[in-house]
Design a protein around this motif. Structure first.
Motif, mmCIF file in Angstrom:
data_model
loop_
_atom_site.group_PDB
_atom_site.id
_atom_site.type_symbol
_atom_site.label_atom_id
_atom_site.label_comp_id
_atom_site.label_asym_id
_atom_site.label_seq_id
_atom_site.Cartn_x
_atom_site.Cartn_y
_atom_site.Cartn_z
ATOM 1 N N UNK A 85 0.899 -1.367 -0.009
ATOM 2 C CA UNK A 85 -0.157 0.042 0.117
ATOM 3 C C UNK A 85 0.917 1.173 0.222
ATOM 4 N N UNK A 86 0.505 2.293 -0.804
ATOM 5 C CA UNK A 86 1.209 3.505 -0.991
ATOM 6 C C UNK A 86 0.126 4.491 -0.695
ATOM 7 N N UNK A 87 0.277 5.348 0.377
ATOM 8 C CA UNK A 87 -1.133 5.894 0.853
ATOM 9 C C UNK A 87 -0.649 7.428 1.542
ATOM 10 N N UNK A 88 -1.673 8.382 1.598
ATOM 11 C CA UNK A 88 -1.395 9.403 2.334
ATOM 12 C C UNK A 88 -2.030 9.260 3.643
ATOM 13 N N UNK A 89 -2.711 8.141 4.094
ATOM 14 C CA UNK A 89 -3.345 7.865 5.024
ATOM 15 C C UNK A 89 -2.281 7.340 6.166
ATOM 16 N N UNK A 90 -2.193 8.133 7.316
ATOM 17 C CA UNK A 90 -0.903 7.907 7.995
ATOM 18 C C UNK A 90 -1.491 7.271 9.238
ATOM 19 N N UNK A 91 -2.598 7.059 9.479
ATOM 20 C CA UNK A 91 -3.225 6.501 10.933
ATOM 21 C C UNK A 91 -2.960 4.904 11.043
ATOM 22 N N UNK A 92 -2.636 4.641 12.140
ATOM 23 C CA UNK A 92 -2.119 3.355 12.472
ATOM 24 C C UNK A 92 -3.190 2.608 11.955
ATOM 25 N N UNK A 93 -4.412 2.758 12.422
ATOM 26 C CA UNK A 93 -5.429 1.974 11.939
ATOM 27 C C UNK A 93 -5.796 1.381 10.266
ATOM 28 N N UNK A 94 -5.181 2.480 9.662
ATOM 29 C CA UNK A 94 -5.104 2.232 8.101
ATOM 30 C C UNK A 94 -4.336 1.394 7.778
ATOM 31 N N UNK A 95 -2.972 1.409 8.498
ATOM 32 C CA UNK A 95 -2.145 0.534 8.093
ATOM 33 C C UNK A 95 -2.354 -0.823 8.569
ATOM 34 N N UNK A 96 -2.919 -0.863 9.823
ATOM 35 C CA UNK A 96 -3.731 -2.362 10.009
ATOM 36 C C UNK A 96 -4.394 -2.980 9.202
ATOM 37 N N UNK A 97 -5.529 -2.014 8.873
ATOM 38 C CA UNK A 97 -6.575 -2.597 7.652
ATOM 39 C C UNK A 97 -5.726 -2.968 6.376
ATOM 40 N N UNK A 98 -4.625 -2.326 6.117
ATOM 41 C CA UNK A 98 -4.105 -2.554 4.628
ATOM 42 C C UNK A 98 -3.394 -4.070 5.033
ATOM 43 N N UNK A 99 -2.847 -4.310 6.344
ATOM 44 C CA UNK A 99 -2.105 -5.699 6.424
ATOM 45 C C UNK A 99 -3.123 -6.799 6.536
ATOM 46 N N UNK A 100 -4.470 -6.418 7.109
ATOM 47 C CA UNK A 100 -5.436 -7.383 7.196
ATOM 48 C C UNK A 100 -6.171 -7.673 5.916
ATOM 49 N N UNK A 101 -5.942 -6.731 4.869
ATOM 50 C CA UNK A 101 -6.455 -7.098 3.496
ATOM 51 C C UNK A 101 -5.748 -7.666 2.828
ATOM 52 N N UNK A 102 -4.437 -7.975 3.349
ATOM 53 C CA UNK A 102 -3.444 -9.010 2.510
ATOM 54 C C UNK A 102 -2.226 -8.244 2.148
ATOM 55 N N UNK A 103 -2.196 -6.941 2.301
ATOM 56 C CA UNK A 103 -0.888 -6.325 1.719
ATOM 57 C C UNK A 103 0.332 -6.698 2.677
ATOM 58 N N UNK A 104 1.384 -6.559 1.994
ATOM 59 C CA UNK A 104 2.760 -7.031 2.749
ATOM 60 C C UNK A 104 3.570 -5.876 3.377
ATOM 61 N N UNK A 105 3.060 -4.712 2.847
ATOM 62 C CA UNK A 105 3.910 -3.577 3.398
ATOM 63 C C UNK A 105 3.014 -2.374 3.121
ATOM 64 N N UNK A 106 3.514 -1.298 3.868
ATOM 65 C CA UNK A 106 2.675 -0.112 3.743
ATOM 66 C C UNK A 106 3.652 1.151 3.873
ATOM 67 N N UNK A 107 3.716 1.906 2.692
ATOM 68 C CA UNK A 107 4.499 3.261 2.652
ATOM 69 C C UNK A 107 3.388 4.271 2.720
ATOM 70 N N UNK A 108 3.852 5.534 3.394
ATOM 71 C CA UNK A 108 3.087 6.763 3.619
ATOM 72 C C UNK A 108 3.612 7.540 2.629
#
Ligand code: ATP
Ligand code: MG
Length: 374
Positions: A85-108
Motif C-alpha cells: 500500500x502506498x497512501x497518504x493515510x498515516x493512521x495506524x488503523x489504516x495501516x492495520x487495515x492494509x495488512x488485514x486486507x492482505x498487503x505485505x507492506x505500507x508506505x506513507x
C-alpha cells in the motif's frame, strides 16, 4: 534480486501526478511498469499480466485499495502477488487495515523514492524465494509419492518370497526353491536400481554433484552403452546399428552423459520387439552435437509423450520382453542434459517406433579425453 528488466511492477493510483512520478522513477531504475487508475482495472490487469508486485493507493474511485487488495487475494491467479500500500493515510488503523486486507507492506506519502525501491526489491526477492521453495516442495512431494508407490511393490515381493522360504523351506523341492530365489533376486535388483536412481536424482537436486565438462568421444560413449545391452538385444532379436563419424566430440560431464546415453539405448532395446531395429546416429556442427537414438518399437502414446521427462508424472511400462524399469531414467536424463547446457526431446508414432534426440555443446575436434583403458 535478478534482472530488474524482468521485474514487472503494477502501480495503481488515481492521481496522475503521483502515478507519473513513480512511473518515471521505476522505469529509470530498469523495471517494467504498468499503471492503472482504478481498482477494477488493476484486478483485471493483474490477472492477465501477472506482475511481480503491485503498488496500491488506498483512496481510489469505485473499489478502494483495501477492497482491491481483498479481490486480488481471493483469486488464486493473483493471490501470490505481493501488494504494497502506498497512501497518504498515516493512521495506524489504516495501516492495520492494509495488512488485514492482505498487503505485505505500507508506505506513507510523501514517500522517499529510495525507500520505495528498497521495499520493492525486498518483497520481489521474498516472492521469488517463496516460488522456488514451493517448486522444491512440490518436487519433494512427488519424490515421496514415487518412493511410497514404487518401493512398496518390490519389497512386498521380497518379503513374500522370504516368508515362504522361512516357513516352508523343508517342503520345497529344489526347482521351486530355485524359482523363489530367482524372484527374490529380481525384486532385490529392481529395488536397488530404483534406489540408485532416486539417490542419483536427489544428489543432482542438491547440486552436490559437480559438473566436470570435458571433450567426450561420442562414438566411444555410445559403443560402451551398446556393449552393455548387446546381449539383451541379441536375445530379443533386435539389431543395433551405430553410425557416428569419427572425431565427433561433445563437451559435457562424462558420467552424466554416460547415464543419459545408457538409458536411451536401454529404452530403445527394451521397447522394441523381435526383428526390430535400433539406430544410433550423431551429427555435429561447430556449436552442437546431436545424438539420435531411433527404434522401430512399440512407440509412445501422445498423452504419455508430453510427460515423459517429468518427475512423478512419467509412466513406467514393462519392455517387450517383460523388462521392468523405474520410470526415473528420462527424468534424470533431462536434469543432467540441461545442467550440461543441452536439450533432450522425443518423437514417437505408436506402433511404429520412437526417436530420442539429445543435443549437447560441441567439443573441440582435437584433444579428446583419454580414459585409462583407451
Ligand atoms: N524408446 C522408447 N519406446 C517406447 N517407450 C519408451 C521409450 N523410451 C521410454 N519409453 C517410455 O517411457 C517410460 C519412462 O522411461 P524411463 O527411461 O524414464 O524409465 P524406465 O525405462 O521405465 O526405467 P529405468 O530407466 O529406470 O530403467 C518407459 O517406461 C516407457 O513407457
Ligand atoms: Mg529407462
Amino acid at each position: 534480486m535478478s534482472d530488474r528488466n524482468e521485474t514487472f511492477v503494477l502501480i495503481v493510483d488515481d492521481n496522475t501526478n503521483n502515478l507519473g512520478v513513480l512511473y518515471r522513477y521505476l522505469d529509470d531504475e530498469g523495471f517494467t511498469v504498468l499503471v492503472s487508475q482504478d481498482g477494477e482495472r488493476a484486478v483485471r490487469l493483474a490477472r492477465e499480466q501477472q506482475p511481480d508486485l503491485i503498488l496500491l493507493d488506498i483512496m481510489l474511485p469505485g473499489m478502494n485499495g483495501f477492497e482491491t487488495c481483498r479481490a486480488l487475494k481471493s483469486d488464486e491467479r493473483t493471490a501470490g502477488i505481493p501488494v504494497i500500500f502506498i497512501s497518504a493515510l498515516t493512521d495506524v488503523q489504516d495501516k492495520v487495515r492494509g495488512f488485514r486486507a492482505g498487503g505485505v507492506d505500507y508506505i506513507t506519502k510523501p514517500f522517499n523514492q529510495e525507500e520505495v525501491l528498497a521495499r520493492i526489491v525486498a518483497h520481489v526477492t521474498i516472492k521469488r524465494q517463496r516460488e522456488q521453495l514451493d517448486e522444491l516442495n512440490a518436487t519433494k512431494d512427488r519424490l515421496f509419492s514415487i518412493i511410497g508407490h514404487d518401493l512398496r511393490g518390490p519389497f512386498m515381493g521380497l518379503l513374500g518370497a522370504l516368508e515362504l522360504l522361512r516357513d516352508c523351506s523343508d517342503d520345497l523341492d529344489s526347482e521351486t526353491a530355485q524359482e523363489l530365489i530367482e524372484n527374490l533376486y529380481g525384486s532385490a535388483e529392481k529395488t536397488y536400481h530404483l534406489l540408485e536412481n532416486l539417490l542419483e536424482w536427489a544428489r543432482s537436486q542438491r547440486r552436490t554433484t559437480t559438473i566436470a565438462p570435458r571433450a567426450i568421444d561420442v562414438a566411444r560413449i555410445v559403443s560402451d552403452a551398446v556393449q552393455v545391452f548387446s546381449a539383451a538385444a541379441r536375445q530379443k532379436g533386435v539389431s543395433v546399428r551405430v553410425d557416428i563419424p569419427d572425431g565427433t566430440t561433445c563437451f559435457a560431464d562424462r558420467d552424466m552423459i554416460n547415464t543419459v546415453v545408457r538409458n536411451l539405448v536401454n529404452n530403445a532395446i527394451k521397447f522394441t520387439g523381435s526383428d526390430g531395429a535400433v539406430t544410433i546416429t550423431a551429427r555435429s556442427n561447430s556449436e552442437t552435437v546431436t545424438i539420435v537414438v531411433a527404434d522401430t518399437g512399440v512407440g509412445i502414446a501422445p498423452d504419455d509423450l508430453c510427460r515423459l521427462f517429468d518427475l512423478g508424472r512419467s509412466i513406467s511400462r514393462s519392455g517387450t520382453g517383460g523388462e521392468r524399469g523405474t520410470g526415473l531414467g528420462l527424468m534424470l536424463a533431462r536434469d543432467y542434459v540441461s545442467r550440461n547446457g543441452g536439450t533432450i526431446s522425443a518423437e514417437s508414432v505408436q506402433g511404429c517406433g520412437s526417436t530420442f534426440r539429445l543435443t549437447l555443446p560441441a567439443g573441440p575436434t582435437t584433444e579428446v579425453e583419454q580414459t585409462a583403458d583407451s
